[in-house]
Design an enzyme around this catalytic site. Structure first.
Site, short mmCIF file in Angstrom:
data_model
loop_
_atom_site.label_atom_id
_atom_site.label_comp_id
_atom_site.label_asym_id
_atom_site.label_seq_id
_atom_site.Cartn_x
_atom_site.Cartn_y
_atom_site.Cartn_z
CB ILE A 69 3.40 0.09 -0.38
CG1 ILE A 69 3.68 -1.15 0.47
CG2 ILE A 69 2.60 1.15 0.38
CD1 ILE A 69 2.47 -1.98 0.81
CD GLU A 92 -8.20 -1.67 -2.73
OE1 GLU A 92 -9.22 -2.05 -2.15
OE2 GLU A 92 -7.88 -0.48 -2.87
#
Length: 391
Positions: free
Chosen positions: A161, A369
């Protein structure tokens, strides 16, 4: 037949954005980039400068107190910051990634509260999708959210994260109906750093983007109000995937910026470095290398800007363009930064020169991503489905 060639020119307002961000980066971001990397510390100088100039989360609409930058302007902000420091560029990029689910599917109350807080600089926004067993297999969510009266109780672990621990707010994906899986069984929630039961792991020791902390996020019986669900129950996975369609373009922009920064430095070095009695820029072999670097950067930029325009218009082919721009630009960033190290020779391999850092920073753009292998799968499926536009 008449033609309007101005369609290929960057509008004046976007040129003004570039000039403003570049000035800030020259003055505040670039001077700290080497120490941010060396010390693996959060780029507070960039944070403060971007916040003061409304480039901290430029995508937030004006009605929620933001600058209201369109997708292309946001891309230009991220590109210019990445040109100076890739770690710092993750401040506006991650803020968009974390908060875009609220823009796409959140209630008006959530938008007013959290987009407003983000615009005011009250805290950054991170995106919690990945888990130990849910990387490319993003639907394999083990984090659970269970109803308890009017509340939700969340348990699980999120991994990789970005800006975890620094951000105040987190979009968290969690399974609410295990039997339905990604087809209606995953929901999205807003979790605050201050919520009881939220904690963070130690920052990962990474190859690059060392100034952006990457940590695990632990959710231990985290109780949140029922109105913090984003969209309806079961819509989380769809919202998450729609978010990535748009935010992969910001990673493309980051990759373009890194590549441009490396090219800029390589060009300056080639003009000044002399061998055999003349600048190495005079040697044809090096000129070919520099020409290829320049062509690749510009091709990546044009594809990224085209993708940003489609993002702004919410075109049907934004999935293809988002995946393609992210994949192509990140491959370009890796190639161009590696070539920049080659231009500098032995000097390029040392930390005294920034291209070594840029090469390390570039690598992650091929991974996060969605890996570039996944992007090629996404793009191919879009082509086979006939989604790609001819304009």
């Amino acid at each position: 037949m008449s033609s309007d060639f101005s369609v290929y020119a960057l509008p004046d307002e976007h040129r003004a954005v570039r000039e403003a961000v570049r000035a800030i980066c020259t003055d505040k971001v670039a001077p700290a980039a080497a120490s941010v990397d060396e010390e693996a510390r959060y780029p507070q100088e960039a944070h403060d400068a971007l916040l003061a100039a409304d480039f901290y989360a430029p995508h937030v609409p004006e009605e929620y107190g933001g600058a209201g930058a369109d997708a292309l302007a946001t891309v230009i902000v991220i590109e210019e910051v990445a040109r100076a420091d890739a770690s710092a560029s993750l401040i506006p990029a991650v803020n968009k990634l974390g908060s875009l689910p609220i823009q796409l599917g959140g209630s008006e109350e959530l938008k007013q509260k959290y987009l407003g807080a983000l615009a005011r600089g009250e805290g950054g926004f991170s995106y919690c999708l990945s888990e130990p067993d849910a990387g490319s297999d993003a639907a394999n969510q083990k984090t659970r959210a269970v109803r308890d009266g009017d509340d939700w109780v969340l348990n699980g672990v999120k991994r990789w994260i970005s800006n975890a621990g620094v951000s105040e707010y987190y979009t968290v994906l969690a399974t609410t109906d295990p039997e339905k899986g990604s087809r209606g069984g995953i929901s999205a929630f807003v979790v605050e750093k201050s919520d009881e039961g939220v904690s963070f792991g130690a920052p990962e020791k990474k190859l690059g983007i060392k100034g952006s902390p990457t940590c695990e996020v632990y959710l231990d019986n985290v109780r949140i109000p029922g109105d913090r669900i984003i969209g309806a129950e079961g819509e989380g996975f769809e919202i998450a995937m729609r978010t990535l369609d748009h935010t992969r373009i910001t990673i493309a922009a980051q990759a373009v910026g890194i590549a441009q920064g490396a090219l800029d430095y390589a060009l300056g070095y080639a003009k000044e470095r002399e061998q055999f009695g003349k600048p190495i820029a005079d040697f044809q072999g090096l000129q070919f290398l520099l020409a290829d670097m320049g062509m690749r950067v510009e091709a990546a930029r044009q594809l990224t800007y085209a993708a940003a325009a489609r993002s702004e218009r919410h075109e049907d082919d934004v999935t293809f363009f988002g995946a393609s721009a992210k994949c192509f630009a990140s491959d370009v960033a890796m190639q161009v930064t590696t070539d920049a190290v080659q231009v500098l020779g032995g000097y390029g391999y040392t930390r005294e020169y920034p291209v070594e850092r840029m090469m390390r920073d570039a690598k992650i753009t091929q991974i996060y991503e969605g890996t570039n292998q996944v992007q090629r799968i996404v793009a191919a499926r879009q082509l086979l489905a006939g989604v790609q536009s001819d304009l």
